[in-house]
Design an enzyme around this catalytic site. Structure first.
Site, mmCIF file in Angstrom:
data_model
loop_
_atom_site.group_PDB
_atom_site.id
_atom_site.type_symbol
_atom_site.label_atom_id
_atom_site.label_comp_id
_atom_site.label_asym_id
_atom_site.label_seq_id
_atom_site.Cartn_x
_atom_site.Cartn_y
_atom_site.Cartn_z
ATOM 1 N N CYS A 1 -7.604 -28.358 6.472
ATOM 2 C CA CYS A 1 -6.328 -27.746 6.837
ATOM 3 C C CYS A 1 -5.635 -28.565 7.923
ATOM 4 O O CYS A 1 -6.249 -29.384 8.616
ATOM 5 C CB CYS A 1 -6.524 -26.297 7.292
ATOM 6 S SG CYS A 1 -7.006 -26.070 9.016
ATOM 7 N N ASP B 1 0.848 -1.187 0.000
ATOM 8 C CA ASP B 1 0.000 0.000 0.000
ATOM 9 C C ASP B 1 0.889 1.244 0.000
ATOM 10 O O ASP B 1 2.108 1.155 0.119
ATOM 11 C CB ASP B 1 -0.977 -0.006 1.177
ATOM 12 C CG ASP B 1 -0.285 0.136 2.529
ATOM 13 O OD1 ASP B 1 0.933 0.371 2.563
ATOM 14 O OD2 ASP B 1 -0.972 0.003 3.550
ATOM 15 N N CYS C 1 -7.250 -28.478 11.493
ATOM 16 C CA CYS C 1 -8.486 -29.248 11.657
ATOM 17 C C CYS C 1 -8.236 -30.750 11.576
ATOM 18 O O CYS C 1 -8.978 -31.541 12.148
ATOM 19 C CB CYS C 1 -9.509 -28.814 10.618
ATOM 20 S SG CYS C 1 -10.193 -27.165 10.940
ATOM 21 N N ASP D 1 -8.333 -7.211 1.003
ATOM 22 C CA ASP D 1 -7.315 -7.446 2.026
ATOM 23 C C ASP D 1 -7.879 -7.043 3.370
ATOM 24 O O ASP D 1 -8.736 -6.150 3.457
ATOM 25 C CB ASP D 1 -6.062 -6.609 1.742
ATOM 26 C CG ASP D 1 -6.230 -5.159 2.158
ATOM 27 O OD1 ASP D 1 -5.779 -4.798 3.266
ATOM 28 O OD2 ASP D 1 -6.828 -4.377 1.395
ATOM 29 N N HIS E 1 -5.498 -21.715 10.452
ATOM 30 C CA HIS E 1 -6.842 -22.168 10.057
ATOM 31 C C HIS E 1 -7.645 -21.050 9.403
ATOM 32 O O HIS E 1 -8.283 -21.257 8.365
ATOM 33 C CB HIS E 1 -7.622 -22.705 11.261
ATOM 34 C CG HIS E 1 -9.088 -22.828 10.974
ATOM 35 N ND1 HIS E 1 -9.626 -23.869 10.241
ATOM 36 C CD2 HIS E 1 -10.134 -21.983 11.250
ATOM 37 C CE1 HIS E 1 -10.924 -23.684 10.097
ATOM 38 N NE2 HIS E 1 -11.254 -22.554 10.711
ATOM 39 N N CYS F 1 -13.287 -28.783 7.010
ATOM 40 C CA CYS F 1 -12.024 -28.152 6.635
ATOM 41 C C CYS F 1 -10.900 -29.190 6.604
ATOM 42 O O CYS F 1 -10.777 -30.021 7.502
ATOM 43 C CB CYS F 1 -11.676 -27.040 7.623
ATOM 44 S SG CYS F 1 -10.114 -26.200 7.279
#
Length: 387
Positions: free
Chosen positions: A274, A60, A277, A234, A302, A272
């Site tokens: 991931c 930015d 999890c 974002d 997560h 999930c």
């Protein structure tokens, strides 16, 4: 896009970010210039090499700090002078200096310096900031030394005034930039005003170039803005809320600090895949988030995995021509009782997506009073709906 203010996503390695499918992350021009300094980053091969990140980066411009550090900033036509929160020394950030710093940092996408004003402010300051943003974009374009390898995006300002927003959109489009951002939102305005600004701006910006809604990161906001034509987002929300012991799930959020989690042997989200999890229970994470920094690291992993999956699923639904079905499925999970917020109903009507089957009342399609976002407890298991 996860936010790595000073060249790092708090608690996660770049390998972990690659594992969850992250394609692009953010850095903050103002903070990177303060520490360690853009010249040092350039001398060491640029931010990609410095932080060992081979994928895309966006920096930015430092403009947002005009709002977040307003008590330390003095804004003039020349630029904005900040008092460093590190050593108290003044730092003048002009459009030219912002671009110079970003050229040194070496991100793939760089943002023009804009005059940022909170949307809750009214009066002549909004108009002043919008016209200054247009003047500053020309100074940014002139100062940009690496247009062949760094894409300069302009930022639409104008507060909640549709006339000012339209002037800014048309002015930026005339400059034929690689991409465009919608700035000055997610700063306290009501949701009905929020989505209307997004809808207006996306309608006026080129369809064949990225349209980036800055500072937006709630899952519901991303789905709504995507329906209205936006492409990029974002926010620090996924990682910041993780540090407070909160996990993102399809139904809303899961408060892992609650006592109900202490004996719960289920994963955060059974759907999930991931690493967190797969390996850890809610009970284990409950112990960590109340006592150990590892808890916030695992929840950050997560939560970013959740956001990456949401983005992928949303993207694929568009490519496969089933985006309306995706929206309806998302809303059914978030609002199983049919209590879809009125602002969502209004925005989906404009987007041309029928969500009547998700709503408890037919009035969902009739614009009514503006509603503020709220959090409604859903059950005794720690799950809450994000309205």
């Amino acid at each position: 896009m996860p936010v790595g203010t000073q060249g790092t996503i708090k608690g996660l390695t770049t390998d972990q970010l690659e594992d969850i499918g992250c394609q692009i992350i953010l850095g903050n021009t103002y903070h990177l210039e303060l520490r360690p300094g853009s010249q040092l980053i350039d001398d060491l091969g640029g931010l990609h090499k410095f932080m060992n990140w081979k994928r895309a980066l966006l920096t930015d411009s430092g403009g947002f700090q005009m709002v977040s550090l307003l008590h330390l900033a003095d804004i003039t036509e020349e630029g904005v002078t900040f008092q460093s929160p590190v050593d108290g020394k003044p730092m003048l950030l002009t459009p030219e200096e912002s671009i110079h710093i970003q050229n040194n940092i070496g991100a793939d996408i760089i943002m023009a310096l804009d005059d940022v004003v909170k949307t809750t402010i009214t009066g002549p300051r909004i108009e002043e900031a919008m016209y200054r943003t247009l003047r500053w974009i020309d100074r940014c374009i002139a100062a940009h030394k690496k247009p062949d390898v760094q894409n300069l995006f302009g930022i639409v300002q104008g507060g909640l005034d549709p006339v000012l927003r339209d002037i800014c959109v048309r002015g930026l489009v005339e400059r034929n930039l690689p991409g465009y951002a919608i700035g000055g939102l997610a700063g306290g305005e009501d949701k009905d005003s929020f989505w209307r600004v997004v809808a207006q701006c996306t309608a006026g910006l080129p369809e064949n170039k990225p349209r980036y809604v800055m500072g937006v990161g709630y899952p519901l906001d991303i789905v709504v803005c995507s329906a209205l034509g936006a492409d990029m987002y974002d926010c620090v929300y996924p990682t910041r809320t993780a540090r407070f012991g909160t996990a993102l799930v399809p139904e809303g959020v899961l408060k892992l600090k609650q006592n109900a989690m202490a004996t719960d042997e289920r994963p955060i989200d059974p759907t999930c895949s991931c690493m967190v999890c797969k390996k850890y229970t809610r009970a284990y994470l409950h112990c960590l988030v109340t006592k150990d920094a590892m808890g916030s690291q695992l929840l950050s992993y997560h939560n970013l995995s959740f956001m990456m999956r949401l983005s992928r699923d949303l993207h694929m639904s568009i490519l496969e021509g089933r985006f309306p079905e995706f929206v309806r499925g998302f809303l059914r999970a978030q609002f199983p009782k049919g209590d879809v917020p009125q602002w969502v109903c209004n925005s989906m009507e404009v987007a041309g997506i029928d969500i009547s089957e998700c709503c408890a009342s037919a009035k969902c399609h009739v614009p009514s009073i503006q509603e503020q976002p709220l959090t409604v407890p859903d059950d005794a298991n720690g799950v809450v709906q994000q309205n």
